[in-house]
Enzyme design. Structure first.
Site, PDB file in Angstrom:
ATOM      1  N   HIS A 123      20.588 -12.088 -81.783  1.00 51.13           N
ATOM      2  CA  HIS A 123      21.762 -12.301 -82.622  1.00 51.13           C
ATOM      3  C   HIS A 123      21.513 -11.860 -84.067  1.00 51.13           C
ATOM      4  CE1 HIS A 123      25.516 -15.115 -82.942  1.00 51.13           C
ATOM      5  NE2 HIS A 123      25.661 -14.034 -83.666  1.00 51.13           N
ATOM      6  N   TYR A 179      27.210 -20.241 -80.565  1.00 52.81           N
ATOM      7  CA  TYR A 179      28.615 -20.660 -80.529  1.00 52.81           C
ATOM      8  C   TYR A 179      28.804 -21.999 -79.817  1.00 52.81           C
ATOM      9  CZ  TYR A 179      29.523 -15.667 -81.495  1.00 52.81           C
ATOM     10  OH  TYR A 179      29.533 -14.399 -82.017  1.00 52.81           O
TER      11      TYR A 179
END
Length: 266
Positions: free
Chosen positions: A99, A41
């Protein structure tokens, strides 16, 4: 050991520094005590600033982040996890996820490094994200540390029944990203009707349904109004009729999907 709150604050796409810092501070002020981010992010430092500037002690916040798919080699896991902790301003990352089990993911190397991070106190818990059930079972067998959470897309149109069963069997938490399907829940007549019945928003209904199902939703929001609206889902009690009606919406509708995704590699 910190409690794991039933609702978390997601920070996906909060890439502007000021917006991200203010959103995190607002979320903590509203009452959130679980903040979720990721190396991918590109905002861990901003999340850390929000945590540091908040009146809430960071020790009272459950902080989670995720390893980028390029950082899953043994040495990279060890190095970048410590970098993430520094950016977030914490001594220990409460929960560190893989992730995606793609790109540089190697079950033996990646998971061995996560075990080492737990032993060294760099992270409190191991998490996995976007794993197929078979990958999840294999990882659980390979890890020494228990899997604390599995994070996946989950909302009324993608109800993840099989992964909920795996979570119950292995006693880990299922964490739901895109829990309001990027507000597509507001297009579902059933959810809109239930929202009207309870004087609630469609987002609140979707979040309350997820909590009822034992999942931990982590809605992302930037505006103070949306941050507050989502948090109010904790006060919404759906009845059995509401839950059954939402259960009927399951359609395997994915918001996040791409050719290399694990579920497309079977």
């Amino acid at each position: 050991m910190k409690d794991f709150p039933r609702l978390g604050f997601g920070t996906y796409k909060l890439e502007d520094r000021d917006e991200c810092v203010e959103a995190v501070k607002t979320a903590l002020d509203v009452g959130y005590r679980h903040v979720d981010t990721a190396q991918m992010y590109h905002n861990e430092e901003y999340v850390g600033e929000g945590l540091a500037e908040s009146d809430v002690d960071v020790d009272d916040v459950f902080v989670a982040t995720k390893l980028d798919t390029d950082n899953l080699g043994y040495d990279d896991v060890l190095e970048t996890a410590r970098e993430s902790a520094d950016k977030l301003g914490v001594d220990t990352i409460d929960l560190l996820y893989v992730h995606w089990p793609i790109d540089s993911y190697d079950e033996d190397e990646t998971l061995a490094a996560l075990d080492e991070l737990v032993e060294d106190g760099v992270i409190g818990h191991v998490g996995l994200s976007n794993f197929r059930p078979d990958q999840l079972e294999s990882a659980i067998e390979t890890l020494d540390a228990p899997v604390f959470a599995h994070q996946v897309e989950m909302h009324p149109m993608l109800q993840q029944t099989e992964l909920r069963e795996v979570a119950a069997e292995h006693d880990h938490q299922l964490v739901a990203y895109s829990p309001i399907a990027r507000n597509q829940v507001a297009d579902e007549e059933v959810i809109v009707d239930i929202a009207g019945k309870h004087d609630a928003s469609p987002a609140q209904v979707a979040l309350a349904w997820l909590i009822e199902k034992g999942a931990t939703p982590i809605p992302k929001a930037a505006s103070p109004d949306h941050i507050r609206d989502n948090f109010a889902a904790l006060d919404l009690d759906l009845d059995d009729e509401d839950v059954a009606a939402i259960d009927d919406l399951d359609s395997t509708h994915r918001i996040v999907d791409f050719e290399e995704a694990p579920w497309n590699q079977v």
